[in-house]
Write an enzyme that holds these catalytic residues in place. Structure first.
Site, PDB file in Angstrom:
ATOM      1  N   ILE A  22     -38.597  34.186  73.735  1.00 42.08           N
ATOM      2  CA  ILE A  22     -38.737  35.487  74.407  1.00 42.08           C
ATOM      3  C   ILE A  22     -40.048  36.144  73.976  1.00 42.08           C
ATOM      4  CG2 ILE A  22     -37.786  37.823  74.556  1.00 42.08           C
ATOM      5  CD1 ILE A  22     -36.043  35.975  76.160  1.00 42.08           C
ATOM      6  N   ALA A  25     -43.014  34.437  75.675  1.00 36.78           N
ATOM      7  CA  ALA A  25     -43.127  34.771  77.098  1.00 36.78           C
ATOM      8  C   ALA A  25     -43.515  36.220  77.323  1.00 36.78           C
ATOM      9  CB  ALA A  25     -41.808  34.471  77.810  1.00 36.78           C
ATOM     10  N   GLU A  26     -43.014  37.106  76.478  1.00 35.13           N
ATOM     11  CA  GLU A  26     -43.234  38.543  76.680  1.00 35.13           C
ATOM     12  C   GLU A  26     -44.619  39.009  76.224  1.00 35.13           C
ATOM     13  OE1 GLU A  26     -41.552  40.760  78.245  1.00 35.13           O
ATOM     14  OE2 GLU A  26     -39.596  39.830  78.507  1.00 35.13           O
ATOM     15  N   SER A  27     -45.054  38.585  75.044  1.00 35.92           N
ATOM     16  CA  SER A  27     -46.271  39.162  74.467  1.00 35.92           C
ATOM     17  C   SER A  27     -47.245  38.138  73.897  1.00 35.92           C
ATOM     18  CB  SER A  27     -45.891  40.121  73.340  1.00 35.92           C
ATOM     19  OG  SER A  27     -45.334  39.380  72.250  1.00 35.92           O
ATOM     20  N   TYR A 112     -39.899  33.598  84.972  1.00 34.59           N
ATOM     21  CA  TYR A 112     -39.687  34.014  83.584  1.00 34.59           C
ATOM     22  C   TYR A 112     -38.582  33.170  82.936  1.00 34.59           C
ATOM     23  CZ  TYR A 112     -38.431  37.038  79.647  1.00 34.59           C
ATOM     24  OH  TYR A 112     -38.146  37.526  78.407  1.00 34.59           O
TER      25      TYR A 112
END
Length: 141
Positions: A22, A25-27, A112
Site C-alpha cells: 500500500i 502504491a500510495e506514496s 490500483y
C-alpha cells in the site's frame, strides 16, 4: 520504516507485505507527498480518514502508518478478510465497494488493486514467503 511497519502489522494483524505494498502504491515511500485530492503522507490519508483513525500528525511516519493500517484492518473486517475488496475499499472507499458489490468499475481503482497485488506478491517473495494468491487476510472477523 521497517520497525513501524512491523509494529502496525502486529497491532492490526496484517501482513507486513500488504502494508508495504500500500505504501509503495500510495506514496512510493515519500512521507511528505500530498496528492491533488488532498491525501497526505506515506499511506495517503485523506483529512476525514485522519480524523476517523485519530492521526494527530499525518506527516509523521509512525502516525501515518498506524492510521493507514488501522483503516486497512477496519476494511478487512468489514469485507471478511477479502484481500481484493480490502484494497479496493482503501482506494475507492468502503461505500463504493458495497454499492458495486465488489471492486468498483473505476479504471483507477482497478489499476490500483492490480498494482497493490503485484507489490504484495513481490514483497512476500522478497521476504522468502510463498507467493500464493491470498484471498483472505489473517485476523479478519
Amino acid at each position: 520504516y521497517d520497525a513501524i511497519i512491523n509494529e502496525a502489522a502486529g497491532r492490526f494483524a496484517l501482513p507486513t507485505a500488504l502494508i508495504r505494498a500500500i505504501i509503495k502504491a500510495e506514496s512510493d515511500y515519500d512521507p511528505r507527498v500530498v496528492s491533488c485530492a488532498g491525501a497526505r503522507g506515506l499511506m495517503q490519508l485523506m483529512p476525514e480518514v485522519e480524523r476517523d483513525q485519530q492521526v494527530a500528525h499525518v506527516f509523521d511516519p509512525r502516525d501515518n502508518i498506524l492510521g493507514g493500517s488501522r483503516l486497512l484492518r477496519t476494511l478487512a473486517n468489514r469485507f471478511r478478510g477479502d484481500l481484493m475488496l480490502t484494497i479496493a475499499g482503501y482506494h475507492a472507499g468502503a461505500g463504493a465497494v458495497t454499492r458495486y458489490g465488489g471492486v468498483p468499475p473505476y479504471a483507477t481503482t482497478q489499476a490500483y488493486v492490480r498494482a497493490v497485488l503485484r507489490n504484495y506478491r513481490a514483497y512476500r517473495e522478497a521476504a522468502g514467503q510463498r507467493a500464493r494468491a491470498l484471498r483472505r487476510l489473517p485476523g479478519s472477523r
